[in-house]
Write a protein that holds these residues in place. Structure first.
Motif, short mmCIF file in Angstrom:
data_model
loop_
_atom_site.label_atom_id
_atom_site.label_comp_id
_atom_site.label_asym_id
_atom_site.label_seq_id
_atom_site.Cartn_x
_atom_site.Cartn_y
_atom_site.Cartn_z
N ARG A 292 107.82 59.18 8.07
CA ARG A 292 107.21 58.71 9.33
C ARG A 292 105.89 59.44 9.58
O ARG A 292 104.90 58.83 10.00
N ALA B 141 103.23 58.05 7.30
CA ALA B 141 102.80 56.72 7.77
C ALA B 141 101.92 56.84 9.01
O ALA B 141 100.91 56.13 9.13
N ASP B 142 102.28 57.73 9.93
CA ASP B 142 101.47 57.92 11.14
C ASP B 142 100.09 58.46 10.81
O ASP B 142 99.09 58.04 11.38
N ARG C 43 93.19 55.17 9.18
CA ARG C 43 92.63 53.81 9.22
C ARG C 43 92.01 53.54 10.59
O ARG C 43 90.93 52.95 10.68
N LEU C 44 92.66 53.97 11.65
CA LEU C 44 92.20 53.69 13.00
C LEU C 44 90.88 54.39 13.31
O LEU C 44 89.95 53.78 13.85
N ASP D 70 98.49 58.06 7.95
CA ASP D 70 97.75 56.98 7.31
C ASP D 70 97.20 56.01 8.36
O ASP D 70 96.05 55.56 8.27
N ALA D 71 98.01 55.70 9.36
CA ALA D 71 97.56 54.80 10.43
C ALA D 71 96.41 55.42 11.21
O ALA D 71 95.43 54.75 11.54
#
Length: 94
Positions: A47, A50-51, A57-58, A53-54
């Motif tokens: 998790r 993934a956070d 990208r953001l 990576d997000a």
């Protein structure tokens, strides 16, 4: 689905049985629900990755995991500030 037996003290068993009854669940269903709420270390790491990576990208900036680890704990700092303000307000209102 295969089942198994878990040995706990009577007090724990009775406590879990009461919780299950209050929620309209069987004891097995309660245990499954409690287990589902607690991610494993591997799930937490997945998790977190993934956070991160997000977030990369953001914000459109490539940050290393070390940079994330060294970054200030913004949310933690907000909680500290809010707690201090609440304590101060409580002291002046009383």
């Amino acid at each position: 689905m295969a089942t198994t037996t878990i040995q706990v003290s009577r007090e724990v068993r009775d406590h879990l049985a009461t919780l299950a009854k209050e929620r309209g669940l069987s004891l097995g269903q309660l245990i499954e629900a409690l287990a589902a709420e607690q991610p494993t270390a591997a799930q937490r790491a997945e998790r977190l990755a993934a956070d991160r990576d997000a977030a990369r990208r953001l914000i459109g900036v490539e940050l290393s995991d070390e940079e994330f680890d060294d970054a200030p704990d913004v949310l933690g700092n907000i909680y500290k500030i809010a707690a201090e303000k609440a304590r101060t307000a409580k002291g002046t209102v009383a």
